[in-house]
Design an enzyme around this catalytic site. Structure first.
Site, PDB file in Angstrom:
ATOM      1  N   HIS A 368      11.357  31.704 -29.476  1.00 50.19           N
ATOM      2  CA  HIS A 368      12.436  31.155 -30.397  1.00 50.19           C
ATOM      3  C   HIS A 368      13.644  30.709 -29.438  1.00 50.19           C
ATOM      4  O   HIS A 368      14.238  29.938 -30.062  1.00 50.19           O
ATOM      5  CB  HIS A 368      13.215  32.313 -31.376  1.00 50.19           C
ATOM      6  N   HIS A 398      20.840  27.676 -27.693  1.00 49.11           N
ATOM      7  CA  HIS A 398      20.286  26.950 -28.779  1.00 49.11           C
ATOM      8  C   HIS A 398      20.429  25.559 -28.315  1.00 49.11           C
ATOM      9  O   HIS A 398      21.209  25.111 -27.819  1.00 49.11           O
ATOM     10  CB  HIS A 398      20.988  27.293 -30.079  1.00 49.11           C
ATOM     11  N   HIS A 423      24.916  31.706 -25.980  1.00 46.66           N
ATOM     12  CA  HIS A 423      25.541  32.991 -26.460  1.00 46.66           C
ATOM     13  C   HIS A 423      25.363  34.262 -25.607  1.00 46.66           C
ATOM     14  O   HIS A 423      24.166  34.507 -25.067  1.00 46.66           O
ATOM     15  CB  HIS A 423      24.746  33.398 -27.829  1.00 46.66           C
ATOM     16  N   THR A 507      22.635  35.585 -35.748  1.00 48.05           N
ATOM     17  CA  THR A 507      21.915  34.416 -36.443  1.00 48.05           C
ATOM     18  C   THR A 507      20.413  34.298 -36.338  1.00 48.05           C
ATOM     19  O   THR A 507      19.853  33.098 -36.957  1.00 48.05           O
ATOM     20  CB  THR A 507      22.489  33.058 -35.537  1.00 48.05           C
ATOM     21  N   THR A 508      19.835  35.243 -36.097  1.00 51.19           N
ATOM     22  CA  THR A 508      18.297  35.359 -36.270  1.00 51.19           C
ATOM     23  C   THR A 508      18.104  36.623 -36.983  1.00 51.19           C
ATOM     24  O   THR A 508      18.923  37.747 -37.019  1.00 51.19           O
ATOM     25  CB  THR A 508      17.545  35.600 -34.898  1.00 51.19           C
TER      26      THR A 508
END
Length: 586
Positions: A368, A398, A423, A507-508
């Site tokens: 991811h 990201h 992050h 956020t996941t």
């Protein structure tokens, strides 16, 4: 002629002796005799390496039913007969006798006639005699024998069993005389490693020489080592021993879920075997079928992704078991700068070891994102209006696509999305990660926008970081960070006194609402071509969660607006008119 025949006879005798030593639990009174002093074969550095094993006398290593193999999960066949195993004494804490360095592997010999296996689609009952390990020659060179979809794991553990009632010699002549359970081993953080592995691996320092042994005095069971591996999910095929003479007598069971241990423990096995590449290359399937248990093919799998090409896209994340992804405190958000509140308590941060060049352990491809795991208990943050001290554990990225004008940040500012976002994730110092995700302020995440630049600025640290990406193309692969880079090097001259603050979530999935977010106003500037390496090398794009609703949350800012605010003229003009009228009336 006589001399040649005699030499072949000796070689054959040595092969049989080696196999017996490898399989038997303890056939001799002297444990040193458990493996032969003569090694006609090896993985590297001798006459008969793996590419020549088929030349050994009486060898089956060139046969059509060889192991290990690559398991292509898109080609496996469902088999409803592969039911639940029945493991006898897998929970027995006294089943392990001693560890031995065979020169090819680290092997644990089990108490005779204690541990048994049946069920799971096996036609008979089997008695476990030993388990052993396969590993690579470096931390960054994985060493599992079996591959899953061409992915090689750091290590593999094999539990070897003989069909009950058969001797070793008899088992080597029967098509399914031997059963081997294969467990892939992956790396995880130290605090997530099962406690009993921490009891087992210290014994390795006592067996660094070939044929050396050490008795196991701790109470450790096989179940302790397997941890939370789901034993209903496995693959099945007919194969061979993976060492000479490669007898084609093995019914193989390879479990889907990996055992997880720390990288330091993997390194201990590598050092014990003196950095030998202790695994056989994968062999051709030659028309054989690989079968999958119902536990694999009927399981929902709970696979999530950022696109619509998986079971759980972002719109469905809230349907994942235990997920909080539909809560009122979700991230990321759009930061509307016209509606932020100045908070004078948002003062300067204290960053501990952000300038240290030795904090980064390894880079990994999670499937991811690209994540950099840090050395434990080295990097910390406090201040900045945070109520606690936080220990930094990792940072990740990201991004969007390879297009020049692509944007892929998670947070947006006045609806502007940046090309990338970094992050830095920290956990409350007194908490484990498991505890931190349950606390409303258990995690602190520092978010830095990344902006593309064509300017000629010093990008040495980013060039070094991105140079590792080509080593982690495969999902779950990792590479040791041997270069000296600090977090400060990556952040550059970003002004860390100016930032936004709000309470949000991961956020996941599981989207735990446990995060104190700090979003810095000034972006990091990174060369455009270096940014493109993330989507181009990793092979996946647009890895950001869509904007979430703010609900009743307040976004605060560390710096008061600079310069005078514009007057509210629409309200002021009527007042002036009334005032003038009143003065005219006078």
């Amino acid at each position: 002629m006589f001399l040649t025949s005699l030499l072949e006879l000796v070689r054959f005798s040595l092969c049989v002796t080696a196999v017996r030593g490898f399989l038997q639990s303890d056939s001799y009174t002297n444990k040193q005799e458990d493996s032969t002093d003569e090694h006609d074969w090896c993985y590297q550095g001798c006459e008969y390496t793996s590419s020549r094993w088929q030349e050994l006398p009486q060898s089956q290593c060139g046969g059509d039913r060889q192991s290990p193999i690559n398991i292509d999960t898109s080609e496996v066949i469902a088999d409803s007969s592969l039911g639940v195993f029945n493991f006898t004494n897998f929970s027995n804490p006294d089943s392990m006798k001693y560890l031995i360095n065979t020169g090819h592997s680290v092997k644990c010999v089990l108490e005779e006639n204690t541990v048994e296996i049946e069920g799971g689609g096996l036609s008979d009952k089997y008695s476990a005699v030993q388990f052993h390990f396969h590993s690579g020659d470096h931390l960054w060179h994985p060493g599992s024998e079996h591959l899953i979809d061409e992915d090689r794991y750091p290590m593999e553990m094999h539990i070897v069993s003989l069909k009950k009632g058969l001797s070793v010699d008899q088992a080597l002549t029967v098509s399914e005389g031997i059963s081997v359970l294969g467990f892939l081993i992956n790396v995880t953080d130290e605090d997530e490693t099962p406690e009993k592995w921490k009891n087992l691996t210290p014994y390795l320092i006592n067996i660094t020489e070939n044929n050396s042994t050490v008795d196991i005095k701790d109470s450790i069971s096989i179940d302790d080592l397997l941890g939370d591996v789901n034993l209903t999910k496995f693959y099945r095929y007919e194969g061979s021993l993976t060492t000479p003479p490669c007898s084609e007598v093995v019914v193989w069971t390879v479990f889907q879920d990996p055992i997880k241990i720390s990288r330091n423990m993997v390194e201990l096995f590598i050092r014990t075997l003196k950095s030998v590449k202790a695994y056989r290359p994968n062999q051709d399937l030659n028309g054989r079928k690989v079968y999958a248990s119902p536990g694999i093919l009927q399981s929902p799998g709970h696979s999530w992704c950022y696109s619509d090409h998986c079971e759980y896209s972002p719109a469905d994340w809230h349907m994942l078991p235990g997920a909080e992804c539909e809560g009122d405190r979700q991230s990321p958000i759009n930061i509307d700068t016209q509606h932020v509140t100045y908070d004078e308590s948002l003062n300067n941060f204290t960053f501990t070891n952000f300038s240290d060049l030795h904090t980064m352990k390894y880079l990994t491809n999670t499937g991811h994102t690209v994540k950099c795991v840090l050395e434990e208990n080295m990097v910390e943050i406090e201040g900045g209006g945070l109520s606690h001290t936080y220990s930094t554990i990792q940072f990740h990225f990201h991004w969007g696509t390879i297009d020049d004008h692509s944007n892929g940040s998670e947070h947006t500012v006045d609806s502007k999305r940046y090309p990338m976002e970094m992050h830095i994730v920290s956990s409350r110092k007194e908490f484990s990660v498991d505890d931190a995700v349950k606390d409303s302020e258990g995690l602190a995440v520092l978010a830095f926008f990344i902006e593309a630049t064509h300017e000629k600025i010093n990008q040495k640290s980013w060039e070094t970081l991105t140079s590792y990406l080509s080593h982690i193309i495969k999902k779950d692969s990792s590479v040791e960070m041997s270069s000296h880079i600090s977090i400060d090097d990556l952040l550059g001259d970003v002004d860390r006194s100016k930032y936004y603050r709000y309470n949000g979530s991961l956020t996941t999935p599981d989207c735990n609402e446990a995060v104190v977010w700090t979003v810095f106003k000034q972006p990091i500037k990174v060369n455009t071509e270096l940014m493109k390496l993330f989507p181009s090398i990793m092979g996946y794009s647009d890895i950001y969660r869509p904007e979430q609703k703010l609900h009743n949350r307040t976004v605060r800012t560390s710096s008061a607006p600079t310069g005078p605010r514009p007057h509210p003229l629409p309200l002021l003009l009527p007042l002036l008119y009334v005032g003038c009228t009143w003065m005219g009336d006078k």
